[in-house]
Design an enzyme around this catalytic site. Structure first.
Site, PDB file in Angstrom:
ATOM      1  N   MET A  35       0.846  -1.205   0.000  1.00  0.00           N
ATOM      2  CA  MET A  35       0.000   0.000   0.000  1.00  0.00           C
ATOM      3  C   MET A  35       0.879   1.251   0.000  1.00  0.00           C
ATOM      4  SD  MET A  35      -3.042  -1.234   2.581  1.00  0.00           S
ATOM      5  CE  MET A  35      -1.988  -1.353   4.031  1.00  0.00           C
ATOM      6  N   ASP A  36       1.414   1.566  -1.174  1.00  0.00           N
ATOM      7  CA  ASP A  36       2.391   2.641  -1.304  1.00  0.00           C
ATOM      8  C   ASP A  36       1.744   3.915  -1.829  1.00  0.00           C
ATOM      9  OD1 ASP A  36       4.876   3.832  -1.225  1.00  0.00           O
ATOM     10  OD2 ASP A  36       5.466   3.135  -3.216  1.00  0.00           O
ATOM     11  N   GLY A  37       2.219   5.056  -1.332  1.00  0.00           N
ATOM     12  CA  GLY A  37       1.781   6.339  -1.863  1.00  0.00           C
ATOM     13  C   GLY A  37       0.871   7.145  -0.956  1.00  0.00           C
ATOM     14  N   SER A 225       1.028  -0.212  -5.433  1.00  0.00           N
ATOM     15  CA  SER A 225       0.518   1.045  -5.965  1.00  0.00           C
ATOM     16  C   SER A 225       1.641   2.067  -6.096  1.00  0.00           C
ATOM     17  CB  SER A 225      -0.592   1.585  -5.048  1.00  0.00           C
ATOM     18  OG  SER A 225      -0.122   1.689  -3.716  1.00  0.00           O
TER      19      SER A 225
END
Length: 280
Positions: A35-37, A225
């Site tokens: 779950m990046d960003g 992501s």
């Protein structure tokens, strides 16, 4: 209000029809998400620092709902790395407070976890968490232990290197205990016999038994992501033969179309991926 309800119902019907079409092909058993960003999303939307993680929670609930409807058995999310403890103390504390709030929310009767019969595991070196979060995580695992429909694995205080070291340590300790028990029982009259030699050898099955992720099959798809093409010390042991997908959308922006595209890619490459797994 009536129009919104009608529009929402129509989207649900269309989504389920789409999933029925996808179900004609192979459905992944396990999808993992990095779950990046979240922080970049907060900056992009001119939000306060730390609020990006809160903005990403609805995206997680949506992915969990979509995966359940699609028939995916295991969903794993990389929620908090051991390396994240190196960030600013106030940011770490904000994430821990948010995590505590959301874990407690998962236990409510109307939560998606109870609606869909989701079993929750918290995976990682949980001793590194502060006591309120650790207690809440243990409570959530106990409360959902009888749920059997879908399994949600939340990786917190996790890195793959820590998982591998943990597995080696526990496997070696187990072998050592077996050797000591064998000596106490007087096996082979003090001589090192063939059985004892075999007992001393670490095998792949020994290591995998003690992996944090040993409760789930290896992922079929890993989605990160924000367009980054790094695994960031996540599921390195388990992702040798899974499909990698990295949409440019930041985690709070990720949606149904990204999941559908990943599943279509998986179905297109399914025979090749299965062939590679059989070669192991």
């Amino acid at each position: 209000m009536g129009e919104d309800r009608f529009f929402g119902s129509s989207l649900t019907i269309l989504r389920r029809f789409l999933f029925r079409i996808l179900a004609v092909g192979p459905i992944p058993n396990h999808i993992a998400f990095i779950m990046d960003g979240n922080r970049r999303y907060a900056k992009k939307q001119n939000l306060e620092q730390g609020t990006g993680h809160e903005a990403g929670f609805p995206a997680l609930m949506s992915m969990l709902k979509y995966c359940y409807e699609l028939g995916v058995k295991f969903i794993t999310v990389y929620a908090f790395s051991i390396d994240n403890f190196k960030r600013r103390p106030e940011e770490v504390q904000h994430v821990m407070d948010l995590m505590l709030e959301k874990i407690e929310g998962l236990l409510k009767e109307e939560s998606i976890v109870n609606q869909y019969g989701v079993r929750v595991y918290f995976v990682g070196n949980l001793k590194l968490l502060n006591e309120p979060v650790r207690v809440a995580a243990e409570k959530a695992m106990l409360a959902t232990a009888n749920n059997t429909n879908t399994v949600l694995l939340i990786c917190v205080a996790y890195t793959s290197s820590d998982e591998i070291v943990h597995s080696i340590q526990y496997s070696c300790q187990e072998k050592w205990d077996e050797m000591q028990a064998s000596k106490v029982n007087g096996a082979c009259n003090g001589e090192i016999c063939k059985q004892e030699k075999e007992c001393c050898v670490l095998k792949l099955v020994d290591l995998e038994k003690h992996m944090y992720m040993g409760v789930a099959s290896d992922p079929d798809i890993l989605i990160r992501s924000s367009g980054e093409m790094r695994l960031s010390n996540f599921l390195l042991w388990q992702s040798a033969n899974c499909l990698l997908y990295s949409p440019s959308a930041l985690w709070p922006e990720i949606g149904l179309r990204h999941l559908v595209w990943a599943v279509l890619n998986f179905q297109r490459n399914h025979s090749y991926l299965e062939k590679k797994k059989k070669q192991l």
